[in-house]
Design a protein around this motif. Structure first.
Motif, PDB file in Angstrom:
ATOM      1  N   ASP A  23      14.720  -1.913  -3.030  1.00  0.00           N
ATOM      2  CA  ASP A  23      13.572  -2.785  -2.837  1.00  0.00           C
ATOM      3  C   ASP A  23      12.290  -1.968  -2.730  1.00  0.00           C
ATOM      4  O   ASP A  23      12.274  -0.856  -2.187  1.00  0.00           O
ATOM      5  CB  ASP A  23      13.748  -3.629  -1.576  1.00  0.00           C
ATOM      6  N   LEU A  24      11.200  -2.545  -3.219  1.00  0.00           N
ATOM      7  CA  LEU A  24       9.913  -1.857  -3.223  1.00  0.00           C
ATOM      8  C   LEU A  24       9.433  -1.505  -1.816  1.00  0.00           C
ATOM      9  O   LEU A  24       8.973  -0.377  -1.600  1.00  0.00           O
ATOM     10  CB  LEU A  24       8.874  -2.723  -3.947  1.00  0.00           C
ATOM     11  N   PRO A  25       9.516  -2.383  -0.813  1.00  0.00           N
ATOM     12  CA  PRO A  25       9.025  -2.008   0.528  1.00  0.00           C
ATOM     13  C   PRO A  25       9.843  -0.906   1.206  1.00  0.00           C
ATOM     14  O   PRO A  25       9.421  -0.382   2.227  1.00  0.00           O
ATOM     15  CB  PRO A  25       9.127  -3.318   1.325  1.00  0.00           C
ATOM     16  N   LYS A  26      11.018  -0.549   0.657  1.00  0.00           N
ATOM     17  CA  LYS A  26      11.866   0.467   1.274  1.00  0.00           C
ATOM     18  C   LYS A  26      11.818   1.810   0.563  1.00  0.00           C
ATOM     19  O   LYS A  26      12.488   2.751   0.982  1.00  0.00           O
ATOM     20  CB  LYS A  26      13.315  -0.028   1.325  1.00  0.00           C
ATOM     21  N   LYS A  27      11.045   1.905  -0.491  1.00  0.00           N
ATOM     22  CA  LYS A  27      10.985   3.150  -1.246  1.00  0.00           C
ATOM     23  C   LYS A  27      10.146   4.183  -0.508  1.00  0.00           C
ATOM     24  O   LYS A  27       9.367   3.863   0.387  1.00  0.00           O
ATOM     25  CB  LYS A  27      10.407   2.898  -2.637  1.00  0.00           C
ATOM     26  N   THR A  28      10.306   5.445  -0.904  1.00  0.00           N
ATOM     27  CA  THR A  28       9.654   6.565  -0.243  1.00  0.00           C
ATOM     28  C   THR A  28       8.574   7.162  -1.147  1.00  0.00           C
ATOM     29  O   THR A  28       8.337   6.698  -2.260  1.00  0.00           O
ATOM     30  CB  THR A  28      10.691   7.634   0.127  1.00  0.00           C
ATOM     31  N   VAL A  29       7.922   8.217  -0.653  1.00  0.00           N
ATOM     32  CA  VAL A  29       6.791   8.801  -1.369  1.00  0.00           C
ATOM     33  C   VAL A  29       7.171   9.331  -2.751  1.00  0.00           C
ATOM     34  O   VAL A  29       6.475   9.034  -3.736  1.00  0.00           O
ATOM     35  CB  VAL A  29       6.145   9.898  -0.504  1.00  0.00           C
ATOM     36  N   PRO A  30       8.240  10.141  -2.911  1.00  0.00           N
ATOM     37  CA  PRO A  30       8.551  10.627  -4.266  1.00  0.00           C
ATOM     38  C   PRO A  30       8.825   9.504  -5.254  1.00  0.00           C
ATOM     39  O   PRO A  30       8.395   9.572  -6.413  1.00  0.00           O
ATOM     40  CB  PRO A  30       9.794  11.500  -4.045  1.00  0.00           C
ATOM     41  N   VAL A  31       9.528   8.448  -4.816  1.00  0.00           N
ATOM     42  CA  VAL A  31       9.798   7.319  -5.703  1.00  0.00           C
ATOM     43  C   VAL A  31       8.528   6.512  -5.932  1.00  0.00           C
ATOM     44  O   VAL A  31       8.300   5.987  -7.030  1.00  0.00           O
ATOM     45  CB  VAL A  31      10.911   6.433  -5.121  1.00  0.00           C
ATOM     46  N   GLY A  32       7.673   6.425  -4.915  1.00  0.00           N
ATOM     47  CA  GLY A  32       6.421   5.703  -5.072  1.00  0.00           C
ATOM     48  C   GLY A  32       5.489   6.355  -6.076  1.00  0.00           C
ATOM     49  O   GLY A  32       4.762   5.666  -6.802  1.00  0.00           O
ATOM     50  N   LEU A  33       5.496   7.672  -6.145  1.00  0.00           N
ATOM     51  CA  LEU A  33       4.675   8.354  -7.147  1.00  0.00           C
ATOM     52  C   LEU A  33       5.126   8.011  -8.562  1.00  0.00           C
ATOM     53  O   LEU A  33       4.302   7.955  -9.491  1.00  0.00           O
ATOM     54  CB  LEU A  33       4.733   9.870  -6.923  1.00  0.00           C
ATOM     55  N   THR A  38       0.841  -1.196   0.000  1.00  0.00           N
ATOM     56  CA  THR A  38       0.000   0.000   0.000  1.00  0.00           C
ATOM     57  C   THR A  38       0.876   1.247   0.000  1.00  0.00           C
ATOM     58  O   THR A  38       2.068   1.188   0.335  1.00  0.00           O
ATOM     59  CB  THR A  38      -0.922   0.026   1.223  1.00  0.00           C
ATOM     60  N   PHE A  39       0.277   2.355  -0.354  1.00  0.00           N
ATOM     61  CA  PHE A  39       1.029   3.604  -0.382  1.00  0.00           C
ATOM     62  C   PHE A  39       1.400   4.068   1.024  1.00  0.00           C
ATOM     63  O   PHE A  39       2.301   4.890   1.193  1.00  0.00           O
ATOM     64  CB  PHE A  39       0.205   4.691  -1.076  1.00  0.00           C
ATOM     65  N   GLY A  40       0.724   3.547   2.038  1.00  0.00           N
ATOM     66  CA  GLY A  40       1.061   3.899   3.412  1.00  0.00           C
ATOM     67  C   GLY A  40       2.462   3.472   3.801  1.00  0.00           C
ATOM     68  O   GLY A  40       3.098   4.092   4.658  1.00  0.00           O
ATOM     69  N   ARG A  41       2.966   2.396   3.177  1.00  0.00           N
ATOM     70  CA  ARG A  41       4.337   1.965   3.452  1.00  0.00           C
ATOM     71  C   ARG A  41       5.336   3.015   3.002  1.00  0.00           C
ATOM     72  O   ARG A  41       6.326   3.281   3.688  1.00  0.00           O
ATOM     73  CB  ARG A  41       4.612   0.642   2.734  1.00  0.00           C
ATOM     74  N   PHE A  42       5.070   3.643   1.861  1.00  0.00           N
ATOM     75  CA  PHE A  42       5.949   4.713   1.400  1.00  0.00           C
ATOM     76  C   PHE A  42       5.907   5.901   2.352  1.00  0.00           C
ATOM     77  O   PHE A  42       6.919   6.561   2.591  1.00  0.00           O
ATOM     78  CB  PHE A  42       5.542   5.145  -0.002  1.00  0.00           C
ATOM     79  N   PHE A  43       4.722   6.192   2.883  1.00  0.00           N
ATOM     80  CA  PHE A  43       4.602   7.283   3.848  1.00  0.00           C
ATOM     81  C   PHE A  43       5.425   7.000   5.091  1.00  0.00           C
ATOM     82  O   PHE A  43       6.101   7.886   5.622  1.00  0.00           O
ATOM     83  CB  PHE A  43       3.133   7.481   4.223  1.00  0.00           C
ATOM     84  N   LEU A  44       5.369   5.786   5.582  1.00  0.00           N
ATOM     85  CA  LEU A  44       6.136   5.434   6.787  1.00  0.00           C
ATOM     86  C   LEU A  44       7.634   5.548   6.534  1.00  0.00           C
ATOM     87  O   LEU A  44       8.373   6.080   7.370  1.00  0.00           O
ATOM     88  CB  LEU A  44       5.772   4.015   7.224  1.00  0.00           C
ATOM     89  N   ASN A  45       8.097   5.078   5.381  1.00  0.00           N
ATOM     90  CA  ASN A  45       9.523   5.180   5.057  1.00  0.00           C
ATOM     91  C   ASN A  45       9.967   6.637   4.959  1.00  0.00           C
ATOM     92  O   ASN A  45      11.029   7.017   5.478  1.00  0.00           O
ATOM     93  CB  ASN A  45       9.806   4.458   3.746  1.00  0.00           C
ATOM     94  N   SER A  46       9.167   7.471   4.284  1.00  0.00           N
ATOM     95  CA  SER A  46       9.521   8.890   4.166  1.00  0.00           C
ATOM     96  C   SER A  46       9.513   9.579   5.521  1.00  0.00           C
ATOM     97  O   SER A  46      10.360  10.435   5.798  1.00  0.00           O
ATOM     98  CB  SER A  46       8.549   9.593   3.216  1.00  0.00           C
ATOM     99  N   ALA A  94      -0.467  12.366  -4.999  1.00  0.00           N
ATOM    100  CA  ALA A  94       0.311  13.601  -4.922  1.00  0.00           C
ATOM    101  C   ALA A  94      -0.325  14.587  -3.957  1.00  0.00           C
ATOM    102  O   ALA A  94       0.373  15.287  -3.212  1.00  0.00           O
ATOM    103  CB  ALA A  94       0.450  14.220  -6.316  1.00  0.00           C
ATOM    104  N   VAL A  95      -1.670  14.643  -3.972  1.00  0.00           N
ATOM    105  CA  VAL A  95      -2.365  15.514  -3.021  1.00  0.00           C
ATOM    106  C   VAL A  95      -2.149  15.024  -1.596  1.00  0.00           C
ATOM    107  O   VAL A  95      -1.869  15.809  -0.679  1.00  0.00           O
ATOM    108  CB  VAL A  95      -3.871  15.569  -3.357  1.00  0.00           C
ATOM    109  N   VAL A  96      -2.248  13.703  -1.391  1.00  0.00           N
ATOM    110  CA  VAL A  96      -2.055  13.148  -0.043  1.00  0.00           C
ATOM    111  C   VAL A  96      -0.624  13.372   0.436  1.00  0.00           C
ATOM    112  O   VAL A  96      -0.384  13.629   1.624  1.00  0.00           O
ATOM    113  CB  VAL A  96      -2.417  11.652  -0.045  1.00  0.00           C
ATOM    114  N   SER A  97       0.337  13.306  -0.483  1.00  0.00           N
ATOM    115  CA  SER A  97       1.743  13.479  -0.085  1.00  0.00           C
ATOM    116  C   SER A  97       2.049  14.903   0.358  1.00  0.00           C
ATOM    117  O   SER A  97       3.058  15.137   1.033  1.00  0.00           O
ATOM    118  CB  SER A  97       2.661  13.100  -1.250  1.00  0.00           C
ATOM    119  N   LEU A  98       1.211  15.870  -0.005  1.00  0.00           N
ATOM    120  CA  LEU A  98       1.429  17.247   0.438  1.00  0.00           C
ATOM    121  C   LEU A  98       0.950  17.496   1.862  1.00  0.00           C
ATOM    122  O   LEU A  98       1.353  18.488   2.480  1.00  0.00           O
ATOM    123  CB  LEU A  98       0.706  18.220  -0.507  1.00  0.00           C
ATOM    124  N   LEU A  99       0.100  16.630   2.380  1.00  0.00           N
ATOM    125  CA  LEU A  99      -0.482  16.870   3.708  1.00  0.00           C
ATOM    126  C   LEU A  99       0.556  16.885   4.826  1.00  0.00           C
ATOM    127  O   LEU A  99       0.522  17.771   5.684  1.00  0.00           O
ATOM    128  CB  LEU A  99      -1.565  15.828   3.988  1.00  0.00           C
TER     129      LEU A  99
END
Length: 302
Positions: free
Chosen positions: A244-254, A90-98, A273-278
């Motif tokens: 690795d995919l589980p270690k990527k961050t929000v900009p790379v996930g986009l 899920t995209f939440g994993r990228f949020f946690l990494n970032s 992209a809107v969620v990543s600005l929050l």
């Protein structure tokens, strides 16, 4: 001669001593013109954000056909598809990494840069001016020039595909801009405070802990805000070191919403992209008052 024939003393001026004549405020026409100019600039700044939010609520076909800001048919499915649309994650994993990387960089920059700035601004040691000039000179080096030797070094340390290359170098005060910012701020603090603290028995560490550190809080807040924003939006460095995919961050996930064939999931990409600005928005709002106080305090120095 009667008292009535004596000339009356002039009334005392109502102006305060040391104050010049009062300046009339601008005319209503000038205030309206100023408000219109500010409104036009505000619209120019907010237009890309409103356009992105509007596209996140359009269907994929409407994004290509409707060039307006608001969608004709509102849909929230883009947010669901963007959050759960990637395979096995899920995209939440990228949020946690970032969030982990950004918070680590913020703490590392605040701790290392303030100590380094205190040494350059307050302490006496050999070749202080030379090393300060070398530090300022590092601002002229582009990050892309240093990425290859850094990658080789981190590969020998077996740090590739971990957050360590993104956080550990910040502990060594590698952000010369923040060091320079704090040095300039500390130079505006009167040295009489240091002398008074030394008379009371404070060591250089005590002066730093009890005198300098509380007064440089505005500079620390500015360092925290810019460190968080720059790290959260960083794409190139995180793309190089995280594989690795589980270690990527929000900009790379986009970037992963575009596949190898060039097909793009436009709606979910805009939604994420809107969620990543929050987080950036809430982080700035949380420390906005302290940042404004720091700007005002810096403006009153001297």
């Amino acid at each position: 001669m009667t008292t009535q024939s004596l000339p009356r003393p002039r009334a005392a001026s109502r102006r305060r001593p040391g104050k010049g004549p009062t300046v009339r405020r601008g005319s209503p026409a000038s205030r309206v013109l100023r408000a219109l100019i500010i409104l036009v600039l505000l619209c120019m700044v907010l237009y890309p954000l409103v356009w992105m939010v509007g596209n996140s609520l359009k269907s994929p076909t409407e994004i290509l056909s409707n060039t307006g800001l608001l969608p004709k048919h509102w849909t929230w499915r883009n947010y669901h598809d963007g959050w759960f649309g990637l395979p096995s994650i899920t995209f939440g994993r990228f949020f946690l990494n970032s969030l982990i990387i950004a918070c680590g960089v913020v703490l590392a920059n605040m701790a290392s840069c303030v100590v380094t700035a205190y040494a350059f601004a307050r302490l006496r040691f050999p070749l202080r001016g030379f090393w300060f000039a070398v530090m300022i000179g590092t601002l002229l080096l582009p990050n892309h020039v240093m990425i290859i030797p850094q990658y080789i070094l981190f590969r020998h340390l077996d740090w590739i595909n971990t957050p360590l290359p993104l956080i550990v170098p910040k502990v060594l005060a590698t952000e010369a801009f923040f060091v320079f910012l704090m040095v300039q701020f500390m130079r505006g603090i009167p040295r009489d405070l240091d002398e008074a603290a030394r008379i009371d028995g404070c060591s250089p560490y005590g002066v730093f802990r009890h005198v300098i550190l509380p007064l440089v809080r505005p500079a620390l807040v500015s360092t925290a805000i810019f460190s968080f924003i720059w790290t959260w939006n960083d794409f190139f460095t995180q793309l190089i070191y995280l594989n690795d995919l589980p270690k990527k961050t929000v900009p790379v996930g986009l970037r992963m919403f575009m596949d190898a064939t060039g097909q793009t999931s436009t709606g979910p990409m805009f939604a994420m992209a809107v969620v990543s600005l929050l987080p950036v928005f809430f982080f700035f709002v949380a420390f906005q008052r302290m940042l404004v106080e720091g700007i005002n305090t810096a403006g009153l120095k001297g």
